[in-house]
Design a protein around this motif. Structure first.
Motif, PDB file in Angstrom:
ATOM      1  N   ASP A  72      76.725  55.951  53.066  1.00  0.00           N
ATOM      2  CA  ASP A  72      75.523  56.642  53.546  1.00  0.00           C
ATOM      3  C   ASP A  72      75.841  57.615  54.669  1.00  0.00           C
ATOM      4  N   ARG A 120      69.458  61.124  52.917  1.00  0.00           N
ATOM      5  CA  ARG A 120      70.374  59.977  52.811  1.00  0.00           C
ATOM      6  C   ARG A 120      70.630  59.347  54.176  1.00  0.00           C
ATOM      7  N   TRP A 124      69.329  55.664  55.866  1.00  0.00           N
ATOM      8  CA  TRP A 124      70.230  54.716  56.538  1.00  0.00           C
ATOM      9  C   TRP A 124      69.682  54.365  57.922  1.00  0.00           C
TER      10      TRP A 124
END
Length: 193
Positions: A72, A120, A124
């Motif tokens: 990630d 992304r 996270w």
């Protein structure tokens, strides 16, 4: 409990000095020496992560961290531009570079768009448990930019307005959907915080 996240940018590498899209080149000798010298200023954390790139892993090791690699936190997938200098790509694909620099949804290189990187990295960030305590992550500059854009709920276009210098710490505190930012400290300035 508040999450305290310290994002550390990697030390210098040949790719960084040449303004070349990362190609897994190692830290240069000066970058490695600077990271080793900064190890004493690295504040221990309950958890540590690293971008999977070689320069991030080497920086983490030089800082004395034992991080868990996280996909990630990978830098932007640059597709066919990987390993090429920005100048060479701009000379060959001027319009494509202009689109990439102005449109966060553009991915003319065939890899990820900057918006995809921000989504992304933001996912996270937002999944870090509230009881995580202090976390350190050695991450590529574009990942740190994406984290800051997400944390501040800023427009994706602000990505290029954030300068992340080598071997500096960016601090985020808070929890999912509510982050505060403290930026720009060198690792030597983070000792004892």
């Amino acid at each position: 409990m508040t999450v305290r996240l310290t994002l550390i940018s990697p030390a210098t590498s040949e790719a960084l000095r040449e303004v070349r899209f990362d190609d897994e080149s190692p830290l240069d000798p000066a970058g490695l020496a600077r990271a080793e010298a900064a190890a004493a200023a690295t504040v221990p954390a309950a958890r540590a992560y690293t971008s999977p790139s070689l320069r991030c892993r080497q920086t983490a090791q030089a800082l004395g961290l034992r991080p868990e690699p996280s996909a990630d936190l990978a830098g932007c997938a640059m597709g066919r531009w990987r390993g090429r200098t920005l100048d060479a790509v701009a000379a060959a694909e001027e319009e494509a570079v202009a689109a990439w620099l102005t449109d966060p949804a553009a991915a003319p290189h065939g890899g990820e768009s900057l918006r995809e990187v921000r989504l992304r990295v933001g996912a996270w960030l937002d999944t870090l448990p509230d009881r995580s305590g202090h976390i350190t992550a050695v991450a590529e500059p574009d990942v740190i930019r994406a984290a800051v854009v997400h944390a501040l709920a800023a427009a994706d276009e602000t990505f290029w307005r954030i300068d992340v210098r080598p071997l500096t710490a960016t601090h985020l505190t808070g929890r999912a959907h509510r982050w505060n930012l403290r930026i720009g400290s060198t690792l030597e300035q983070t000792a004892g915080r």
